[in-house]
Design a protein around this motif. Structure first.
Motif: not given
Length: 716
Positions: A59-63, A257-269, A137-148
């Motif tokens: 995901v970071d590579r795509e961004f 870098a972006t604050g995004w995350g990947v979450v994987v859930g393993i069923p307890i069963a 505009l304020k930081s002068g750095r690239p940015d990845v937004s949240d979903l909107f």
């Protein structure tokens, strides 16, 4: 009521033994299963975390790819020359080579200047993701937004924005719009294991892509607990419940870098499925093994029980005193017990004969005893009444056996006697062989009351106690004791009267001699004057002897109640009384720490006055030095009066405490020989003892003890 002790059989004991032996193996198997489960769980978590990291890297590579394309495009001369039509055309060319959905140019006010999703020149709305614009505009750095929700496409979007500079000032934001479907394809293409739930979330915790039911969950937020944990650390795990209501062990990796995350859930069963299968198998095998082993133990126990039960009838026969013969029963240990029982039967028969002889001898001793011997059962009824008891109480043995012993106690004293008997039962120790004696009032069968001395020896008969009373008629002894007390009282009164009556003529003789010497000394010769002086000295010695005899008699004839006495104050009083003698002789008297004791203050003054006075008097040719000290011994105080005097030979150490026993002449050391006898009488009256340690010319140390009542009161 005491609870009956539980008794187990041989069979049940063997069964329990087998079960207890198998239990450690079963527990160890369960522990190993648990350890294996923990190991598999740790491996699964490590594997899942590695997948989450890999997916986050993609995901970071795509961004990052979108960011590089936008940076290149932001340097276009068309943009610098504000030829937005040419710039839109260049942007369209970039989109043909990139996965982004459209490119948007936004000025500092938030107005969209171009949007490749619309033809150039068409009116465009303002951007609604102003927070991202302000950050760029304020930081002068690239940015990845949240979903909107985009203002043009009206659907969920993600913006990858880079700053556009004019000189050193950021004037525009160039944005590549990425659709969630692109990330969804990436997630599906990664091919996570089918049972795992994988999602991509933005900084706010909103779900951007999900490998299960994506359409239904896009835009929803993960739990607050997971959002908080992802904000605290870049990687981790926790237990939670998925959007489908499935309990899962959640593993996550967050991009720095972006604050995004990947979450994987393993069923307890899935985690516990193998564990439950193994546990079920273990329980089944344990039950089968336990059942078969206990059954075998029960069968083998039966083979042991039958010979053992055969010994029961043999033991009963032995109990009746019969000789027995035990057959072989097929088990070595049981046969050994059988042979031992046969030997025991012969020994028991011999012991019974010896017991009969012993009982006959004991009965002869009891019947011939001069003291009354009475044995009581637990209820206080008489079970043995010897001939001396028949004579003492005037009651036949047939009338006494089986009746309560308190019939021979006056009715008014029976309750007290019962309490006394109970106290003796509780305090007696038969293994010590002791017997306490008490004086009590008894009653003959005709109602006559008389005094007896009762002893309470306690004997163990097997595991039970036998209460025995030994009684002695002390009527004659009490009569003699009272006569002796009256005689002593008469002698003491005689001593007081005689001493008092002696003083009157002594004073008269002394007065006459003084008048004779004062009025006729001039007409008398030296021989007559010497006789007058010898007569005066004899009168003074006789008066001193009379006073000492009175002091000796008063020690025990007029006892006072003991009180707490500060011995230091007693010593101070003695020092004042001996002040003239101390000054005249130049004596040095030192006094250590003194305790508080229970006693007669007057007698203690008399005691220390004699001891310290002797230390000053018997110091020929030297300066008297007397040391008074005290130290604590076991349950008593030991007082010492040491001097540097002439000393006492060892053969006289006991003699000096006797009345009128003097070791020196009247001319050498004046005195009556009663002082130390008074000291011993005072010490004995206080329950102590007195002794001397001395040698000729080496001084003397007189020591005496007084019980420490504080130690007695604090002892249990």
């Amino acid at each position: 009521m005491l609870k009956a002790k539980r008794v187990t059989s041989i069979r049940s004991s063997l069964a329990w033994l087998v079960a207890v032996c198998l239990l450690p193996a079963i527990v160890m198997a369960a522990v190993l299963l648990t350890y294996d489960y923990q190991r598999q769980r740790a491996e699964l978590v490590r594997d899942t975390l590695a997948h989450a990291r890999a997916m986050m890297y993609l995901v970071d590579r795509e961004f990052a790819g979108a960011e590089m394309s936008l940076r290149t495009l932001s340097t276009s001369p068309s943009l610098a020359g504000r030829d937005f039509a040419a710039f839109q055309s260049q942007s369209m060319d970039v989109l043909r080579k990139h996965y982004a959905n459209n490119i948007v140019l936004i000025d500092a006010t938030g107005q969209q200047l171009i949007n490749t999703a619309r033809p150039y020149g068409q009116a465009l709305p303002k951007a609604n993701n102003m927070a991202q614009l302000e950050r760029v505009l304020k930081s002068g750095r690239p940015d990845v937004s949240d979903l909107f929700i985009g203002p043009v496409l009206k659907r969920p979007l993600i913006n990858v924005a880079v700053p556009v500079y004019s000189g050193s000032v950021v004037t525009h934001s160039l944005v590549a719009v990425v659709l969630p479907e692109h990330l969804q394809k990436m997630l599906e293409g990664y091919r996570f294991p089918e049972e795992r739930i994988a999602i991509i979330v933005d900084r706010s915790g909103a779900i951007v892509a999900r490998n299960r039911d994506a359409e239904r969950h896009i835009g929803e937020r993960v739990s607050a607990q997971l959002t908080q944990r992802m904000g605290e650390t870049e990687e981790g795990l926790l237990e939670s419940v998925s959007r489908d209501g499935i309990p899962v062990l959640t593993v996550f990796a967050r991009s720095a870098a972006t604050g995004w995350g990947v979450v994987v859930g393993i069923p307890i069963a899935v985690l516990t499925a193998d564990l439950w299968r193994s546990l079920s198998l273990l329980v089944g095998l344990a039950a089968l093994l336990l059942t078969s082993s206990v059954g075998l133990a029960w069968f083998m126990g039966g083979r042991v029980v039958r010979p053992v039960r055969a010994l029961r009838s043999v033991a009963l026969e032995i109990g009746y005193g019969k000789a027995v013969a035990v057959p072989e029963l097929g088990i070595r240990e049981v046969d050994e017990v059988g042979r031992a029982l046969a030997q025991a039967s012969s020994r028991l028969a011999a012991a019974n004969e010896a017991l009969i002889d012993s009982e006959a001898r004991m009965r002869g001793i009891v019947e011939s005893a001069t003291d009354a011997i009475v044995i009581l059962d637990d209820s206080g009824n008489i079970v043995l009444f010897n001939f001396a008891a028949v004579t003492m109480f005037g009651c036949s043995r047939e009338q006494a056996i089986g009746t309560p012993f308190n019939r021979f106690i006056p009715e008014r004293l029976r309750a007290d006697f019962a309490a006394q008997l109970l106290t003796q039962r509780e305090e007696s120790h038969p293994e010590q062989g002791g017997a306490s004696a008490e004086v009590a009032l008894a009653m003959r069968s005709n109602g006559e009351e008389f005094q007896v001395e009762i002893s309470f020896p306690q004997v163990l008969a097997g595991t039970s106690e036998v209460r025995t009373l030994i009684l002695r008629d002390i009527t004659a002894r009490v009569r003699i004791q009272k006569a002796l007390e009256r005689s002593n009282l008469d002698l003491q009164q005689f001593a007081f009267v005689a001493s008092h009556d002696l003083k009157t003529p002594l004073r008269s003789i002394g007065g006459f001699v003084q008048i004779l010497e004062r009025n006729h000394a001039a007409s008398l010769d030296d021989k007559a004057l010497a006789l007058i002086r010898r007569t005066s000295d004899a009168v003074r010695r006789l008066e001193q002897l009379t006073d000492d005899l009175l002091s000796y008699a008063r020690v025990s004839s007029h006892p006072k109640p003991f009180i707490l006495v500060q011995v230091r104050e007693v010593v101070n009083d003695v020092m004042q009384l001996l002040g003239a003698a101390i000054d005249d002789s130049g004596s040095v008297v030192t006094v250590g720490d003194m305790p508080e004791v229970l006693g007669d203050r007057t007698q203690l003054v008399q005691l220390l006055l004699n001891l310290i006075g002797n230390g000053i008097k018997y110091c020929q040719g030297r300066t008297p030095v007397v040391r008074v000290s005290a130290h604590r011994a076991e349950r008593e105080w030991v007082f010492c009066v040491a001097d540097n005097g002439i000393g006492i030979d060892a053969r006289h150490h006991e003699k000096v405490f006797e009345v009128f026993k003097r070791l020196h002449t009247q001319q050498e050391y004046p005195g009556t020989g009663i002082g130390l006898a008074v000291c011993r009488r005072v010490v004995e009256h206080h329950g102590g003892r007195i002794w001397v340690e001395s040698a000729p010319d080496e001084g003397s140390t007189f020591s005496f003890t007084i019980p420490d009542t504080s130690a007695e009161s604090s002892s249990p």
